[in-house]
Design a protein around this motif. Structure first.
Motif, PDB file in Angstrom:
ATOM      1  N   LEU A 591       0.865  -1.178   0.000  1.00  7.70           N
ATOM      2  CA  LEU A 591       0.000   0.000   0.000  1.00  7.70           C
ATOM      3  C   LEU A 591       0.902   1.228   0.000  1.00  7.70           C
ATOM      4  CD1 LEU A 591      -3.109   0.515   2.323  1.00  7.70           C
ATOM      5  CD2 LEU A 591      -1.681   2.395   1.520  1.00  7.70           C
ATOM      6  N   GLN A 592       0.670   2.092  -0.980  1.00  5.12           N
ATOM      7  CA  GLN A 592       1.524   3.268  -1.130  1.00  5.12           C
ATOM      8  C   GLN A 592       0.679   4.544  -1.078  1.00  5.12           C
ATOM      9  OE1 GLN A 592       3.327   5.002  -5.025  1.00  5.12           O
ATOM     10  NE2 GLN A 592       4.866   3.514  -4.307  1.00  5.12           N
ATOM     11  N   ILE A 593       1.257   5.569  -0.476  1.00 10.98           N
ATOM     12  CA  ILE A 593       0.665   6.908  -0.471  1.00 10.98           C
ATOM     13  C   ILE A 593       1.597   7.850  -1.221  1.00 10.98           C
ATOM     14  CG2 ILE A 593      -0.028   8.876   0.951  1.00 10.98           C
ATOM     15  CD1 ILE A 593      -1.934   6.531   1.216  1.00 10.98           C
ATOM     16  N   GLN A 594       1.042   8.621  -2.135  1.00  9.67           N
ATOM     17  CA  GLN A 594       1.803   9.681  -2.793  1.00  9.67           C
ATOM     18  C   GLN A 594       1.221  11.026  -2.382  1.00  9.67           C
ATOM     19  OE1 GLN A 594       2.056   9.170  -7.059  1.00  9.67           O
ATOM     20  NE2 GLN A 594       2.970   7.124  -6.906  1.00  9.67           N
ATOM     21  N   VAL A 595       2.095  11.969  -2.075  1.00  3.21           N
ATOM     22  CA  VAL A 595       1.692  13.330  -1.726  1.00  3.21           C
ATOM     23  C   VAL A 595       2.397  14.294  -2.670  1.00  3.21           C
ATOM     24  CG1 VAL A 595       1.628  15.101   0.073  1.00  3.21           C
ATOM     25  CG2 VAL A 595       1.399  12.677   0.697  1.00  3.21           C
ATOM     26  N   GLN A 596       1.639  15.200  -3.262  1.00  2.80           N
ATOM     27  CA  GLN A 596       2.202  16.170  -4.196  1.00  2.80           C
ATOM     28  C   GLN A 596       1.395  17.457  -4.110  1.00  2.80           C
ATOM     29  OE1 GLN A 596       1.279  13.159  -7.213  1.00  2.80           O
ATOM     30  NE2 GLN A 596       0.349  14.773  -8.481  1.00  2.80           N
TER      31      GLN A 596
END
Length: 641
Positions: A591-596
């Motif tokens: 499970l991955q979270i990307q923040v941009q």
């Protein structure tokens, strides 16, 4: 009546929005199918509303008059065409089963659209306590149903409404202060509020919908059977570069000046003729204009006599907020209502397709998923309430939802399921997503207004974007201005069922910023099979499937009504609600979270310097800034054990 003209513009409209006009795929439309002509008669009438405006209505009635039939109605801004005697739709009704078994099928051009009289208002505001001769979409629906049950032969007195996208909104509208004859309504991908659906997401403008503005904002006050609007020409196949070159949003005003020269022959540079674009530009905040157009807040007025089945797609780029919030609002206020939810692995309106293979973009979810919905769910719903006993024992579940990770349907007595619990994961150093808060460090990145993060790696222009909802996110994960946090390889399945809340702790050297959070299912490296239709440059090995994503325009972090700047370099809370998911991250996945902070040109570019109205920002307002995400930020999931 003028000879009907289906211009190339109208065909483009139908290609993108038209799951709303007919539920068939393009190849079905092109087939010579004579079923409708063999079994139905068509009648076109103009039904007068209480204020004297006449709405153009097309009625398809079964030729077999030996029995009575319910009425299934769709109200639409996308045309009830084809117009004229002997011209018939090749398919009618919500699906082929309901068409073939016999129903009275009705289509109506809403007020101010196509062959109906009046002036159109985009998401016309509901008037709760109407005075005599006051009209809105609620009264237009009521008056239409009243006329139909009194004047259409062989109807059994029961009416159902349905629609996808904008017609889905009108199906929702039909349930408010409903006519006694309305027994069933199925709002599908229904717009709920234009500040959160379609053209905005949490106040951020969906720049990628720019070309669709004129479809809704070009003025017309007389009936017409041909397109009166035109779409802006971009003259490029690279939308990213097009919008980057255009610069501030105010530079797009020229595309909405339909009569560019005044009587003296001089150009009116500041004028905006498109009333929808003008509305967007002049109302950047969630003010009384947007609030009045929202329908969610009026769903306490749905009587228990109307059964509702809300339908949506987990990967619907246009209208995800609307159907989820519509279901929840009816559920909240209508404790005695029959109110159900159906969500499958679809993009916008794909459940109405007659195709076997179900894919969204690059991702394959299985076969016959839409066909199963049409035959076993949708048809059963309408038949029970329009032809059957109409009691609450329909044989259908309260929530019929597709697990987009396990690729299987599940039934629940409520949504979210009662046994779903909240769990928080924390953003940590070294790209880790952990169950425990381990640090309070700061991770910085540069948000360059000249090099915003693209929402897709595809080089193309699109009318309304859809494919990106399941796109492989590896291209973004490998940029320095996208922060990545992921779990270790999962040792057991992990199922999310419900909404997601990102609790970010951030800072910026500027005074304004957008914040985007994406939830990603990272597939194992040893996956060898590649589904048919996968883009040539991709492999399923290590595929980064975007499960959910959302943006919050940072100025609205405390209030959508009253925006406020960031204090430069001050640690600040930014909470972002991501819409519901039902997805199992399988054993062996991560499970991955990307923040941009940019997502271009899906949303417009934030100047990163606070201005009162971004639609009127100047070039000088746009400045590159350094943003910080602190590792005591967390993501709260609804987890099904």
């Amino acid at each position: 009546m003028k000879k009907h003209i289906f211009s190339s513009i109208t065909f483009l409209l139908i290609s993108f929005f038209l799951f709303n006009c007919t539920p068939t795929a393009k190849n079905d439309i092109e087939k010579k199918d004579t079923f409708v002509a063999d079994n139905y008669t068509k009648q076109e009438v103009d039904i007068e509303m209480r204020d004297g405006i006449k709405l153009h209505t097309t009625i398809y009635s079964p030729k077999d008059t030996s029995k009575k039939y319910p009425i299934l109605m769709q109200r639409t801004p996308y045309s009830s065409a084809p117009y004229g005697e002997g011209k018939l739709k090749p398919k009618i009704g919500p699906n082929v089963h309901l068409m073939k078994e016999g129903n009275i099928i009705v289509y109506q051009d809403v007020r101010g659209r196509w062959m109906s009289e009046g002036v159109y208002d985009n998401m016309r505001a509901y008037i709760p306590n109407k005075k005599e001769n006051q009209s809105d979409e609620v009264s237009d629906t009521y008056d239409t149903i009243d006329w139909l049950v009194k004047n259409v032969e062989n109807n059994n007195g029961n009416v159902g409404t349905w629609g996808i996208s904008y017609p889905g909104h009108y199906a929702t509208v039909s349930t408010i202060d409903a006519h006694p004859a309305l027994k069933a309504a199925s709002p599908q991908a229904c717009i709920g509020d234009f500040f959160f659906d379609d053209f905005h997401h949490n106040g951020a403008f969906l720049l990628s919908y720019f070309r669709a503005i004129s479809l809704f904002g070009t003025y017309k006050d007389t009936p017409t059977d041909s397109a009166w609007y035109s779409f802006p020409k971009m003259n490029t196949q690279d939308q990213y570069q097009f919008f980057l070159d255009k610069g501030p949003l105010k530079n797009l005003n020229e595309y909405f000046q339909y009569d560019k020269l005044d009587v003296a022959g001089t150009e009116k540079k500041d004028r905006i003729d498109d009333f929808f674009w003008k509305e967007i530009v002049e109302h950047p905040n969630y003010d009384s204009v947007w609030k009045s157009k929202g329908i969610i807040q009026h769903l306490d007025k749905v009587p228990s006599s109307v059964a509702t089945m809300i339908v949506g797609g987990w990967f619907d780029a246009e209208d995800l907020y609307g159907p989820l919030e519509t279901y929840k609002a009816i559920e909240k206020h209508g404790k005695e209502n029959y109110n159900t939810l159906v969500f499958g692995p679809w993009d916008h309106g794909k459940w109405a397709r007659n195709t076997v293979k179900n894919t969204v973009g690059n991702y394959y979810f299985g076969d016959s998923i839409s066909l199963k919905f049409q035959s076993e769910i949708e048809t059963k719903f309408f038949n029970h309430f329009l032809k059957g006993s109409g009691d609450k024992n329909s044989g259908l579940p309260e929530a019929y939802v597709f697990d987009s990770g396990k690729l299987e349907w599940k039934s629940y007595d409520s949504w979210p399921p009662e046994n779903a619990t909240k769990e928080s994961w924390y953003l940590s150093d070294n790209q880790k997503l952990t169950a425990d808060k381990k640090s309070n460090s700061a991770i910085k990145f540069i948000s360059d207004v000249k090099r915003p993060v693209p929402y897709s790696e595809d080089i193309k222009t699109v009318f309304t974007p859809r494919k990106y909802m399941t796109d492989d996110q590896r291209f973004a994960a490998r940029r320095p201005d996208v922060l990545v946090f992921e779990t270790d390889i999962l040792t057991e399945d992990y199922t999310l069922a419900g909404d997601i809340l990102a609790k970010l702790k951030v800072a910026t050297t500027g005074t304004a910023a957008d914040w985007i959070v994406k939830v990603i299912d990272v597939h194992p490296a040893d996956v060898k099979e590649n589904n048919e239709g996968l883009q040539d440059h991709l492999k399923m090995s290590n595929y980064h499937l975007m499960v959910r994503s959302e943006v919050l325009r940072g100025r609205f972090r405390n209030s959508f009504e009253n925006p406020e700047p960031f204090v430069s370099n001050k640690k600040t809370d930014v909470n972002i609600k991501l819409q519901d998911v039902f997805h199992t991250f399988k054993k062996g996945h991560k499970l991955q979270i990307q923040v941009q902070s940019t997502w271009f040109p899906l949303i417009d570019l934030n100047p990163q310097t606070y201005v009162d109205n971004i639609y009127k920002a100047d070039e000088k307002d746009f400045k590159t800034q350094t943003h910080t995400v602190f590792t005591d930020s967390s993501i709260e999931f609804s987890v099904l054990k």
